[in-house]
Scaffold this motif. Sequence first.
Motif, PDB file in Angstrom:
ATOM      1  N   ASN A   6     -13.145   3.343   1.366  1.00 54.83           N
ATOM      2  CA  ASN A   6     -11.814   4.116   1.854  1.00 54.83           C
ATOM      3  C   ASN A   6     -12.497   3.605   3.507  1.00 54.83           C
ATOM      4  O   ASN A   6     -11.395   3.721   4.544  1.00 54.83           O
ATOM      5  CB  ASN A   6     -12.448   5.619   1.700  1.00 54.83           C
ATOM      6  N   SER A  21     -12.492  -0.950  -9.151  1.00 54.38           N
ATOM      7  CA  SER A  21     -11.370  -0.067  -8.357  1.00 54.38           C
ATOM      8  C   SER A  21     -10.337  -0.983  -8.399  1.00 54.38           C
ATOM      9  O   SER A  21      -9.749  -2.094  -8.400  1.00 54.38           O
ATOM     10  CB  SER A  21     -11.926   0.026  -7.395  1.00 54.38           C
ATOM     11  N   ARG A  22      -8.943  -0.340  -8.067  1.00 56.69           N
ATOM     12  CA  ARG A  22      -7.304  -1.155  -8.296  1.00 56.69           C
ATOM     13  C   ARG A  22      -7.473  -2.032  -7.230  1.00 56.69           C
ATOM     14  O   ARG A  22      -6.389  -2.385  -7.108  1.00 56.69           O
ATOM     15  CB  ARG A  22      -6.591   0.370  -8.521  1.00 56.69           C
ATOM     16  N   TRP A  23      -8.050  -2.139  -6.402  1.00 55.95           N
ATOM     17  CA  TRP A  23      -7.769  -2.519  -4.956  1.00 55.95           C
ATOM     18  C   TRP A  23      -7.856  -4.336  -5.054  1.00 55.95           C
ATOM     19  O   TRP A  23      -7.534  -4.566  -4.588  1.00 55.95           O
ATOM     20  CB  TRP A  23      -8.474  -1.871  -3.555  1.00 55.95           C
ATOM     21  N   CYS A  49      -2.485  -3.236  -4.618  1.00 58.34           N
ATOM     22  CA  CYS A  49      -3.237  -2.297  -4.895  1.00 58.34           C
ATOM     23  C   CYS A  49      -3.184  -0.897  -6.583  1.00 58.34           C
ATOM     24  O   CYS A  49      -4.063  -0.380  -5.613  1.00 58.34           O
ATOM     25  CB  CYS A  49      -3.788  -1.377  -3.510  1.00 58.34           C
ATOM     26  N   ARG A  71      -5.738 -10.838  -5.669  1.00 57.67           N
ATOM     27  CA  ARG A  71      -5.603 -11.111  -4.459  1.00 57.67           C
ATOM     28  C   ARG A  71      -4.985 -12.091  -3.501  1.00 57.67           C
ATOM     29  O   ARG A  71      -4.071 -11.631  -2.479  1.00 57.67           O
ATOM     30  CB  ARG A  71      -5.858  -8.924  -3.569  1.00 57.67           C
ATOM     31  N   ASP A  83      -8.390  -9.267   3.731  1.00 59.91           N
ATOM     32  CA  ASP A  83      -7.993  -8.333   4.877  1.00 59.91           C
ATOM     33  C   ASP A  83      -9.638  -8.147   6.284  1.00 59.91           C
ATOM     34  O   ASP A  83     -10.117  -7.576   5.771  1.00 59.91           O
ATOM     35  CB  ASP A  83      -8.008  -7.040   4.325  1.00 59.91           C
ATOM     36  N   TRP A 141     -16.147  -7.260   1.579  1.00 58.31           N
ATOM     37  CA  TRP A 141     -15.854  -6.267   1.272  1.00 58.31           C
ATOM     38  C   TRP A 141     -18.012  -6.231   0.938  1.00 58.31           C
ATOM     39  O   TRP A 141     -18.382  -6.091   1.928  1.00 58.31           O
ATOM     40  CB  TRP A 141     -15.258  -5.876  -0.891  1.00 58.31           C
ATOM     41  N   THR A 166     -10.275  -6.401  -4.794  1.00 56.21           N
ATOM     42  CA  THR A 166     -11.625  -7.044  -4.158  1.00 56.21           C
ATOM     43  C   THR A 166     -12.603  -6.903  -4.960  1.00 56.21           C
ATOM     44  O   THR A 166     -13.979  -6.086  -4.409  1.00 56.21           O
ATOM     45  CB  THR A 166     -11.486  -6.273  -3.052  1.00 56.21           C
ATOM     46  N   TYR A 194     -16.346  -1.477  -4.356  1.00 55.25           N
ATOM     47  CA  TYR A 194     -14.500  -1.431  -4.663  1.00 55.25           C
ATOM     48  C   TYR A 194     -14.650  -2.654  -6.296  1.00 55.25           C
ATOM     49  O   TYR A 194     -13.569  -3.567  -6.271  1.00 55.25           O
ATOM     50  CB  TYR A 194     -13.882  -2.884  -3.797  1.00 55.25           C
ATOM     51  N   GLU A 251       0.633  -0.779   0.069  1.00 56.31           N
ATOM     52  CA  GLU A 251       0.412  -0.083  -0.069  1.00 56.31           C
ATOM     53  C   GLU A 251       0.871   1.092   0.289  1.00 56.31           C
ATOM     54  O   GLU A 251       0.295   2.330   0.946  1.00 56.31           O
ATOM     55  CB  GLU A 251      -1.030   0.200   1.375  1.00 56.31           C
TER      56      GLU A 251
END
Length: 681
Positions: free
Chosen positions: A528, A541-543, A327, A338, A367, A523, A545, A538, A288
């Motif tokens: 955020n 998105s780039r995470w 990430c 991931r 996570d 998720w 998940t 998400y 991160e």
Amino acid sequence: KAWLNVQLIEDKERREAYASLLGQVSVECKPTLVLQTALKELQQGIQALLGIAASVKEGSASRAEEENAGGLRIRLCPEANTQGERSQREDGFELQYMQAANGNEAIYLIGGSDKGIMYGVFHLLRMVASGKRAAELNTKESPANELRMINQWDNADGTIERGYAGRSIFYGNGRIASDLGRIRDYARLLASIGLNAISINNVNVHELETRFITEEQLPEVARLADLFRAYGIALFLSVNFAAPLQLGERNTADPLDAGVQSWWKDTAARIYSHIPDFGGFVVKADSEHRPGPFTYGRDHADGANMLAEALADYSGLVIWRCFVYDCMQDWRDRKTDRARAAYDHFKPLDGRFRSNVLLQIKNGPMDFQVREPVSPLIGALKETNQMVEFQITQEYTGQQRHLCYLVPQWKQVLDFDSYAQGEGSQVKRIADGSLYGTAHSGIAAVSNIGDEESWTGHILAQANFYGYGRLVWNPELTAEQIALEWAAATFGYNPTVTTVIIGMLMKSWAIYEAYTAPLGVGWMVAPNHHYGPDVDGYEYSRWGTYHFADRDGIGVDRTQASGTGYTSQYSEPNASLYENAATCPDELLLFFHHVPYTHILQSGKTVIQHIYDTHFGGADEAERLREQWAELEGQIDEASFVHVAERLAEQAEHAKHWRDVINTYFFRKSGIPDADGRVIY
Ligand code: GCW
């Protein structure tokens, strides 16, 4: 005072029986710093429980005195540290009740060390408060785990990353607190449940905390170390891997650069000159956007070993986190997974880490979701010290506004059989070091406390902190036992009250899971801050998940046959169990498989009907929690009653919101109506 809220024993007879036993304490060992803490706690505890001031006498008794003497007799076990069983034995204690020929009663508290005595004192007080009679106190205890650690995610500016209980008790305005009172109270709480290590700053080390290892800041850090030392707690710092560069003292942070290596050696020497028993470093690197060895084309072993080399002369440890993943993923990329990341990064490095490095692995591969499989990296490292990381702070489990007792989840993780060395390779045996006989091991968890009066924002969330400590001391305790101990210590020994609270705690994880993301997919939270539902928050998105819901189905294909191949990271038979949708446990189905909404679960329901049923049911159950608590009005103190009632009301409302957002989303996607015709928007 949380669970150290000791009350006078009401039953006069029992109080007097104990007064004659605990009113006289004789101490037959060296008065070390930690022993002094133990005696102070003992005297305070006796005062609070029995309303008497205990007399403490030092020095050993003569043989004649010995035979008939009564009271509490404290001594060290002479063999404790010659038995070669690492520090667990030294941290252990024994309580023996005896009756002399003349009728005098005595209790012997025999510690493996001064720390063992301190843990014994807390245990003794807990037992006395819980209504045990003297003759029932016999016990022999030692902690299962060597490192029993808390990670603070506190920042020097006074904020706490993922903190839900106010601001930091450690820092404000960029400085370490000048009033250490609250921190001392915290140290007591930690010691009372057997915790022995703390890292005091966020793993995301910003500019100010990078300076904690400088000559200017170390005296301040040392004040905290002094405080924790008295409670047998070793202090660790999270460090910035790029510190030599960021502090402007080197022009690189390359771990193989001689100048960088000598910088860290000098830094270690400086730290130990201020804190001779400094625990070591916690490191989040190449994760991160934190700096790390990748910048220089080096790997995690190069990075960790360089720091470990610097600390080795002082027996310091490097706790290197395995929370490393991409990430910056492109959501269009269906190959990158991931969940695979920690294993893919660290498994190839097994055997390359110095003996004073531990790899700290989050309990799940993603996570801290409400439901995840156990990380396949745990156990896969056969020649590397490792520790498990839990999250007490409820980032994804209701942020201490919803009730979610996490001890059952942690127990499930610790009891999980990784089969890494065949049957019997439970996670708890990896955490306690027994599976591989590693030099160091243990468990760490992210704290959930802040400067609010309640410590945890929701009084019932204190049970998670308490439960974490007790479970790490003894993973064999049941979640119910722990809940009972906590509820009684906190609210008093009233069975009507404790029964209701235990019932609420024990159901709470399942309830929270029921109205949030279904079947292990995770998720679906607002980006955020992670509070409240946002199914596609998400998704693009780039995470990394994703849930991949479309009109036909949902879930992530992580099979070897057609998906990301993640299942292959598990040992057999787990790999096959998860690979096959027919044997994959329902609660993890969507973590491992993409299936149609009409797929029939082992429960006999379709996926879509399961989603509807659990969301309606979960929201109803949240309402029930509120009703159950209402029964306690007048039976616990008004302020606590109101505090919890307010939060449960919020939870019940918010659970309905979750229910309606999730049900509506899937009804609109699938077009399949609820078999029971309930309202979906
Ligand atoms: O759970 C995630 C959090 C981040 C955290 C990170 C980590 C400290 O959302 O806030 O950063 O994990 O564990 O490093």
